[in-house]
Design a protein around this motif. Sequence first.
Motif, PDB file in Angstrom:
ATOM      1  N   SER A  37      -4.252  22.004 -15.908  1.00 11.35           N
ATOM      2  CA  SER A  37      -3.105  22.372 -14.951  1.00 11.35           C
ATOM      3  C   SER A  37      -2.878  21.068 -15.003  1.00 11.35           C
ATOM      4  CB  SER A  37      -3.258  22.323 -13.750  1.00 11.35           C
ATOM      5  OG  SER A  37      -2.340  22.465 -12.929  1.00 11.35           O
ATOM      6  N   ARG A  38      -3.096  19.487 -15.527  1.00  8.82           N
ATOM      7  CA  ARG A  38      -1.912  18.331 -15.771  1.00  8.82           C
ATOM      8  C   ARG A  38      -1.744  18.409 -16.540  1.00  8.82           C
ATOM      9  NH1 ARG A  38      -7.642  17.031 -13.230  1.00  8.82           N
ATOM     10  NH2 ARG A  38      -8.918  16.340 -15.124  1.00  8.82           N
ATOM     11  N   PHE A  69     -10.158  16.595  -9.956  1.00  5.90           N
ATOM     12  CA  PHE A  69      -9.809  18.651  -9.583  1.00  5.90           C
ATOM     13  C   PHE A  69      -8.739  18.578  -8.425  1.00  5.90           C
ATOM     14  CE2 PHE A  69     -14.721  18.099  -7.975  1.00  5.90           C
ATOM     15  CZ  PHE A  69     -15.088  19.069  -8.357  1.00  5.90           C
ATOM     16  N   SER A  70      -7.857  17.634  -9.466  1.00  5.86           N
ATOM     17  CA  SER A  70      -6.421  17.206  -9.658  1.00  5.86           C
ATOM     18  C   SER A  70      -5.899  18.134  -9.899  1.00  5.86           C
ATOM     19  CB  SER A  70      -5.718  16.502  -8.764  1.00  5.86           C
ATOM     20  OG  SER A  70      -4.311  15.680  -8.489  1.00  5.86           O
ATOM     21  N   SER A  71      -4.633  19.275  -9.215  1.00 10.99           N
ATOM     22  CA  SER A  71      -4.228  20.010 -10.385  1.00 10.99           C
ATOM     23  C   SER A  71      -2.614  19.915 -10.848  1.00 10.99           C
ATOM     24  CB  SER A  71      -3.149  21.380 -10.023  1.00 10.99           C
ATOM     25  OG  SER A  71      -2.163  20.784  -8.538  1.00 10.99           O
ATOM     26  N   GLU A  73       1.619  19.894 -16.336  1.00  9.47           N
ATOM     27  CA  GLU A  73       2.604  19.105 -15.697  1.00  9.47           C
ATOM     28  C   GLU A  73       3.335  17.783 -16.512  1.00  9.47           C
ATOM     29  OE1 GLU A  73       4.152  19.012 -12.875  1.00  9.47           O
ATOM     30  OE2 GLU A  73       2.449  21.527 -13.066  1.00  9.47           O
ATOM     31  N   TYR A  74       2.869  17.697 -17.510  1.00 13.43           N
ATOM     32  CA  TYR A  74       3.177  17.367 -18.514  1.00 13.43           C
ATOM     33  C   TYR A  74       4.049  17.440 -19.316  1.00 13.43           C
ATOM     34  CZ  TYR A  74      -0.392  12.728 -18.212  1.00 13.43           C
ATOM     35  OH  TYR A  74      -1.336  12.166 -16.715  1.00 13.43           O
ATOM     36  N   ARG A  75       3.767  18.491 -19.802  1.00 16.56           N
ATOM     37  CA  ARG A  75       4.444  19.318 -20.944  1.00 16.56           C
ATOM     38  C   ARG A  75       5.921  19.938 -20.377  1.00 16.56           C
ATOM     39  NH1 ARG A  75       3.869  24.550 -24.571  1.00 16.56           N
ATOM     40  NH2 ARG A  75       2.402  24.969 -21.555  1.00 16.56           N
ATOM     41  N   ALA A  76       6.424  20.047 -18.476  1.00 12.17           N
ATOM     42  CA  ALA A  76       6.554  20.956 -18.395  1.00 12.17           C
ATOM     43  C   ALA A  76       7.989  19.396 -17.570  1.00 12.17           C
ATOM     44  CB  ALA A  76       6.786  21.119 -17.091  1.00 12.17           C
ATOM     45  N   ASP A  77       7.028  18.216 -17.880  1.00  8.60           N
ATOM     46  CA  ASP A  77       8.639  17.085 -17.481  1.00  8.60           C
ATOM     47  C   ASP A  77       9.285  16.669 -18.696  1.00  8.60           C
ATOM     48  OD1 ASP A  77       7.304  16.547 -14.728  1.00  8.60           O
ATOM     49  OD2 ASP A  77       5.738  15.677 -15.275  1.00  8.60           O
ATOM     50  N   GLU A 137       2.520   7.875 -11.688  1.00  6.47           N
ATOM     51  CA  GLU A 137       2.931   6.491 -12.555  1.00  6.47           C
ATOM     52  C   GLU A 137       2.512   7.418 -13.853  1.00  6.47           C
ATOM     53  OE1 GLU A 137       0.583   7.379  -9.587  1.00  6.47           O
ATOM     54  OE2 GLU A 137       2.124   5.699  -8.309  1.00  6.47           O
ATOM     55  N   SER A 138       0.811   7.901 -13.508  1.00 10.99           N
ATOM     56  CA  SER A 138       1.041   8.163 -15.380  1.00 10.99           C
ATOM     57  C   SER A 138       1.857   9.370 -16.569  1.00 10.99           C
ATOM     58  CB  SER A 138      -0.273   9.168 -15.626  1.00 10.99           C
ATOM     59  OG  SER A 138      -0.944   8.487 -15.093  1.00 10.99           O
ATOM     60  N   ARG A 139       2.836  10.246 -14.981  1.00  5.19           N
ATOM     61  CA  ARG A 139       3.606  11.327 -15.669  1.00  5.19           C
ATOM     62  C   ARG A 139       4.848  10.212 -16.118  1.00  5.19           C
ATOM     63  NH1 ARG A 139       3.621  15.602 -11.024  1.00  5.19           N
ATOM     64  NH2 ARG A 139       5.555  16.607 -11.841  1.00  5.19           N
ATOM     65  N   ILE A 140       5.313   9.717 -15.082  1.00  9.58           N
ATOM     66  CA  ILE A 140       6.570   8.228 -15.328  1.00  9.58           C
ATOM     67  C   ILE A 140       6.395   7.488 -16.804  1.00  9.58           C
ATOM     68  CG2 ILE A 140       7.278   5.959 -14.700  1.00  9.58           C
ATOM     69  CD1 ILE A 140       7.614   7.615 -11.553  1.00  9.58           C
TER      70      ILE A 140
END
Length: 290
Positions: free
Chosen positions: A220-221, A274-276, A224-228, A281-284
Amino acid sequence: MKRIVLFLVTNVAVMLVLSLTASLLGVNRFLTSNGLNLGMLLVFAALMGFGGAFISLLMSKTIAKWSTGARVITQPANATERWLVDTVAAQAQRAGIGMPEVAVYEGEPNAFATGATRNSSLVAVSTGLLQSMTQEEVEAVLAHEVAHIANGDMVTLTLIQGVVNTFVIFLARIVGYFVDSMLRKNDEESSGPGIGYMVTVIVCEILFGILASIIVAWFSRQREYRADRGAARIIGRPQPMIAALRRLGGLAEGELPKNMAAFGISGKGALALFSSHPPIESRIAALQGQ
């Protein structure tokens, strides 16, 4: 309370349907007088594991609307709603997907996308997000959700959930049978599984389920990077998505129902494993480095 009741009722209904199907097909009779029928057990595990995941996917739009109170914009009532529909329409065209339903719901800042296919989906934003962000930031959030749909993330996560569910059910019963056999090896009068089997299966399903949750959360994580990155491509530059993430980092995010949490624009778990969603900060940093 409404969300909890709906979640429980839906899951009970799904389990009843799957249990009835397993009984009609006869695949729930994997425990025989000759031991464990592994082939039948695997079919049973796959039915329960994939069946629950795909039924939830097929019902995802309906459940999302019920649980959040989202109102689909069929006829825009104001300029904001007209802009939302037009923006999603333009982004969907750029992403090469069918026009999603667009909805608004009351709540703290968040947004989500769901749906069974790329051409039958839903994008919803909260009133809190619309009030807290600039139009450019909201556009980036919408692009992020459209990217989820274009990437097929709902189906991908469903398949992953189905696989891990299958292995949890399969392995828990193998371990349960082995432990029960060890406990009863000197008892020649008893036949069939005993209490040791049932207790072991329950314990193993909990333990294996925790491990499975870690695996699903990791996938899931990555989504999120791909969607960003997808949002940056749809808009044409990463800056609006970076600005939207920075804004989200300073807001109290709105909580989504458990079955939809992975599809929100942001989300936190009790522990990182367990975070989805990855840390903001990592996404930015990932967007800045692309």
